[in-house]
Design a protein around this motif. Sequence first.
Motif, PDB file in Angstrom:
ATOM      1  N   VAL A  81       0.819  -1.108  -0.071  1.00 56.55           N
ATOM      2  CA  VAL A  81       0.105  -0.065  -0.126  1.00 56.55           C
ATOM      3  C   VAL A  81       0.643   1.476  -0.008  1.00 56.55           C
ATOM      4  O   VAL A  81       0.437   1.745  -0.544  1.00 56.55           O
ATOM      5  N   SER A  82       2.518   1.142   0.577  1.00 57.49           N
ATOM      6  CA  SER A  82       2.943   2.235   0.791  1.00 57.49           C
ATOM      7  C   SER A  82       3.745   2.752  -0.597  1.00 57.49           C
ATOM      8  O   SER A  82       3.719   3.732  -1.163  1.00 57.49           O
ATOM      9  N   LEU A  83       3.981   1.048  -1.039  1.00 53.95           N
ATOM     10  CA  LEU A  83       4.894   1.736  -2.253  1.00 53.95           C
ATOM     11  C   LEU A  83       3.260   2.479  -3.453  1.00 53.95           C
ATOM     12  O   LEU A  83       4.053   3.427  -4.381  1.00 53.95           O
ATOM     13  N   THR A  84       2.418   1.672  -3.600  1.00 52.10           N
ATOM     14  CA  THR A  84       1.666   2.399  -4.690  1.00 52.10           C
ATOM     15  C   THR A  84       1.179   3.708  -3.992  1.00 52.10           C
ATOM     16  O   THR A  84       0.806   4.213  -5.034  1.00 52.10           O
ATOM     17  N   GLY A  85       0.637   4.052  -2.899  1.00 55.74           N
ATOM     18  CA  GLY A  85       1.046   5.950  -2.643  1.00 55.74           C
ATOM     19  C   GLY A  85       1.691   5.813  -2.730  1.00 55.74           C
ATOM     20  O   GLY A  85       1.963   7.382  -3.112  1.00 55.74           O
ATOM     21  N   VAL A  86       3.255   5.896  -2.916  1.00 59.00           N
ATOM     22  CA  VAL A  86       4.533   6.604  -3.643  1.00 59.00           C
ATOM     23  C   VAL A  86       4.266   6.510  -4.822  1.00 59.00           C
ATOM     24  O   VAL A  86       4.891   8.153  -5.792  1.00 59.00           O
ATOM     25  N   LEU A  87       3.666   5.704  -5.517  1.00 61.83           N
ATOM     26  CA  LEU A  87       3.219   5.834  -7.600  1.00 61.83           C
ATOM     27  C   LEU A  87       2.066   6.920  -7.790  1.00 61.83           C
ATOM     28  O   LEU A  87       2.659   7.650  -8.495  1.00 61.83           O
ATOM     29  N   LEU A  88       1.334   6.811  -6.685  1.00 64.28           N
ATOM     30  CA  LEU A  88       0.332   8.618  -6.715  1.00 64.28           C
ATOM     31  C   LEU A  88       1.299   8.996  -6.646  1.00 64.28           C
ATOM     32  O   LEU A  88       1.078  10.182  -7.147  1.00 64.28           O
ATOM     33  N   LEU A  89       1.697   9.492  -5.543  1.00 61.61           N
ATOM     34  CA  LEU A  89       1.711  10.692  -5.612  1.00 61.61           C
ATOM     35  C   LEU A  89       3.529  11.319  -6.568  1.00 61.61           C
ATOM     36  O   LEU A  89       3.080  12.485  -6.814  1.00 61.61           O
ATOM     37  N   LEU A  90       4.063  10.365  -7.190  1.00 63.99           N
ATOM     38  CA  LEU A  90       4.776  10.870  -8.458  1.00 63.99           C
ATOM     39  C   LEU A  90       3.985  11.319  -9.724  1.00 63.99           C
ATOM     40  O   LEU A  90       3.905  12.066 -10.367  1.00 63.99           O
ATOM     41  N   VAL A  91       3.225  10.163  -9.887  1.00 60.94           N
ATOM     42  CA  VAL A  91       1.882  10.233 -11.089  1.00 60.94           C
ATOM     43  C   VAL A  91       0.863  11.300 -10.956  1.00 60.94           C
ATOM     44  O   VAL A  91       1.033  12.178 -11.641  1.00 60.94           O
ATOM     45  N   LEU A  92       0.295  11.552  -9.744  1.00 60.57           N
ATOM     46  CA  LEU A  92      -1.185  12.557  -9.849  1.00 60.57           C
ATOM     47  C   LEU A  92      -0.876  13.739 -10.106  1.00 60.57           C
ATOM     48  O   LEU A  92      -1.654  14.353 -10.718  1.00 60.57           O
ATOM     49  N   PRO A  93       0.076  13.956  -9.015  1.00 58.41           N
ATOM     50  CA  PRO A  93       0.829  15.926 -10.416  1.00 58.41           C
ATOM     51  C   PRO A  93       0.601  16.032 -11.108  1.00 58.41           C
ATOM     52  O   PRO A  93       0.136  16.989 -11.694  1.00 58.41           O
ATOM     53  N   LEU A  94       1.138  15.277 -12.102  1.00 58.10           N
ATOM     54  CA  LEU A  94       0.950  15.437 -13.342  1.00 58.10           C
ATOM     55  C   LEU A  94      -0.003  15.099 -14.273  1.00 58.10           C
ATOM     56  O   LEU A  94      -0.963  15.806 -15.038  1.00 58.10           O
ATOM     57  N   LEU A  95      -0.861  13.901 -13.985  1.00 60.05           N
ATOM     58  CA  LEU A  95      -2.086  13.976 -14.963  1.00 60.05           C
ATOM     59  C   LEU A  95      -3.258  13.988 -14.271  1.00 60.05           C
ATOM     60  O   LEU A  95      -3.980  14.503 -14.825  1.00 60.05           O
ATOM     61  N   GLY A  96      -2.670  14.446 -12.635  1.00 63.77           N
ATOM     62  CA  GLY A  96      -4.292  15.378 -12.280  1.00 63.77           C
ATOM     63  C   GLY A  96      -5.264  15.969 -13.657  1.00 63.77           C
ATOM     64  O   GLY A  96      -6.346  15.977 -13.184  1.00 63.77           O
ATOM     65  N   PRO A  97      -4.700  17.496 -13.666  1.00 65.71           N
ATOM     66  CA  PRO A  97      -4.496  19.154 -14.417  1.00 65.71           C
ATOM     67  C   PRO A  97      -5.550  18.210 -15.658  1.00 65.71           C
ATOM     68  O   PRO A  97      -6.597  18.739 -16.305  1.00 65.71           O
ATOM     69  N   HIS A  98      -4.902  16.684 -16.353  1.00 60.88           N
ATOM     70  CA  HIS A  98      -5.354  16.879 -17.855  1.00 60.88           C
ATOM     71  C   HIS A  98      -6.320  15.571 -17.264  1.00 60.88           C
ATOM     72  O   HIS A  98      -7.503  15.075 -18.278  1.00 60.88           O
ATOM     73  N   LEU A  99      -6.444  14.807 -16.189  1.00 58.02           N
ATOM     74  CA  LEU A  99      -7.851  14.263 -15.905  1.00 58.02           C
ATOM     75  C   LEU A  99      -9.227  14.474 -15.293  1.00 58.02           C
ATOM     76  O   LEU A  99     -10.108  14.773 -15.358  1.00 58.02           O
ATOM     77  N   VAL A 100      -8.871  15.999 -14.372  1.00 52.49           N
ATOM     78  CA  VAL A 100      -9.973  16.905 -13.527  1.00 52.49           C
ATOM     79  C   VAL A 100     -10.265  17.590 -14.146  1.00 52.49           C
ATOM     80  O   VAL A 100     -10.766  18.820 -13.998  1.00 52.49           O
ATOM     81  N   GLY A 101      -8.661  18.508 -14.735  1.00 57.31           N
ATOM     82  CA  GLY A 101      -9.256  19.699 -15.156  1.00 57.31           C
ATOM     83  C   GLY A 101      -8.265  20.708 -14.489  1.00 57.31           C
ATOM     84  O   GLY A 101      -7.676  20.038 -12.843  1.00 57.31           O
ATOM     85  N   HIS A 102      -8.247  22.157 -14.170  1.00 59.77           N
ATOM     86  CA  HIS A 102      -7.593  23.169 -13.144  1.00 59.77           C
ATOM     87  C   HIS A 102      -8.641  23.429 -11.929  1.00 59.77           C
ATOM     88  O   HIS A 102      -7.851  23.976 -11.217  1.00 59.77           O
ATOM     89  N   ASN A 103      -9.966  22.699 -11.775  1.00 56.89           N
ATOM     90  CA  ASN A 103     -10.263  23.123 -10.634  1.00 56.89           C
ATOM     91  C   ASN A 103      -9.796  22.603  -9.213  1.00 56.89           C
ATOM     92  O   ASN A 103      -9.779  21.095  -9.407  1.00 56.89           O
ATOM     93  N   ASN A 104      -9.614  23.388  -8.239  1.00 55.69           N
ATOM     94  CA  ASN A 104      -8.993  22.904  -7.349  1.00 55.69           C
ATOM     95  C   ASN A 104      -9.510  22.183  -6.766  1.00 55.69           C
ATOM     96  O   ASN A 104      -8.898  21.119  -5.551  1.00 55.69           O
ATOM     97  N   VAL A 105     -10.494  22.197  -6.413  1.00 50.93           N
ATOM     98  CA  VAL A 105     -11.624  21.146  -5.589  1.00 50.93           C
ATOM     99  C   VAL A 105     -11.856  19.827  -6.172  1.00 50.93           C
ATOM    100  O   VAL A 105     -11.967  18.395  -5.544  1.00 50.93           O
TER     101      VAL A 105
END
Length: 332
Positions: A155-179
């Motif tokens: 679970v911790s290693l999965t969390g590290v992977l998400l930590l590295l990936v989500l900041p890059l993919l997040g805006p492309h997946l849900v836009g730039h809305n902070n909420v």
Amino acid sequence: MKIKRTMILGIIVTLILSVVSKFLATFLPQLGAESIAMILGIILGNTVFTNKRFAPGMKWAEKYPIEIGIALLGLTVTFKTIENLGINGIAFILIQMVLTIAVVLFMGGRLFKVSKESAMLMGAGNAVCGSSAIAAVAPVIGADDDQRRTSVATVSLTGVLLLLVLPLLGPHLVGHNNVLLGALVGGTVQSVGQVVGTAALINPTVVTYATIFKMLRIIMLTVIVLVFARMAQKNQAVADGQVASAKKFNVPWFIIAFVIFLLLNSFLPLPHVVTGSAKEIASFFGIVNLAGIGLNLKFKTIKDSGVRFLSYGFVTGVFQVVLAVILIKVLF
């Protein structure tokens, strides 16, 4: 549990590693103190601290401080946390958690063929709050140490992977809305530290929203522990040929304390020094927990679980992100 003289050396080693990890996190904020503690713990526990005289204290440090940390988490959230999310935000977290647990249990049994206990630990860790949730669920379902350590590591290693990936993919997946970015991060990333670290790589406003979404998951910890305890009880009753409702289980003391602290924090004006200190102590004990797990997690255990568990964690992380994006599109 009472600290014996034979435990002191191992406890000191674990605490020193935790402090060092917290210090190193100031230079590696993207990774976080928890991940650093676990990674260093695995390396040192299999090379430097292999002598059996360290084992009793390391095992104590792995299990017991986190119980205090879980209890103190109750002082970091209030019922106002739920209100701030609104109906859609609450629905998002609840659906995300329920479907995550259901799919993780299904995959564990049908696809990855892990034990029921391991699947439950993976479900709790991914749905709620990483190692803290696993530590809370493990004793009530009768999971052994290897099952708990392997689940925490995965679970911790999965969390590290998400930590590295989500900041890059997040805006492309849900836009730039902070909420919405806060919902994505707070609804999927495992530990509190990883949530803050991931959100901080996007922007400070996302940190606020992500933390609120994450807090609702933590509030649900008690419910998850009770549900899994009942499931484990029924599984055992079926295995023993007994009536499932015949036995009772004891709610861990730290879950009761969590609820009491949550109620106090919700209805009484507690000083900031109390709530702030509780947050810091809980955070540090989370680091101690990961340091202890790393020090006790042997390469053989990792090898035995191997690609199967790592694949289990990776697929779970991908599922959580996809589900979160779908729910965000539907509910928001």
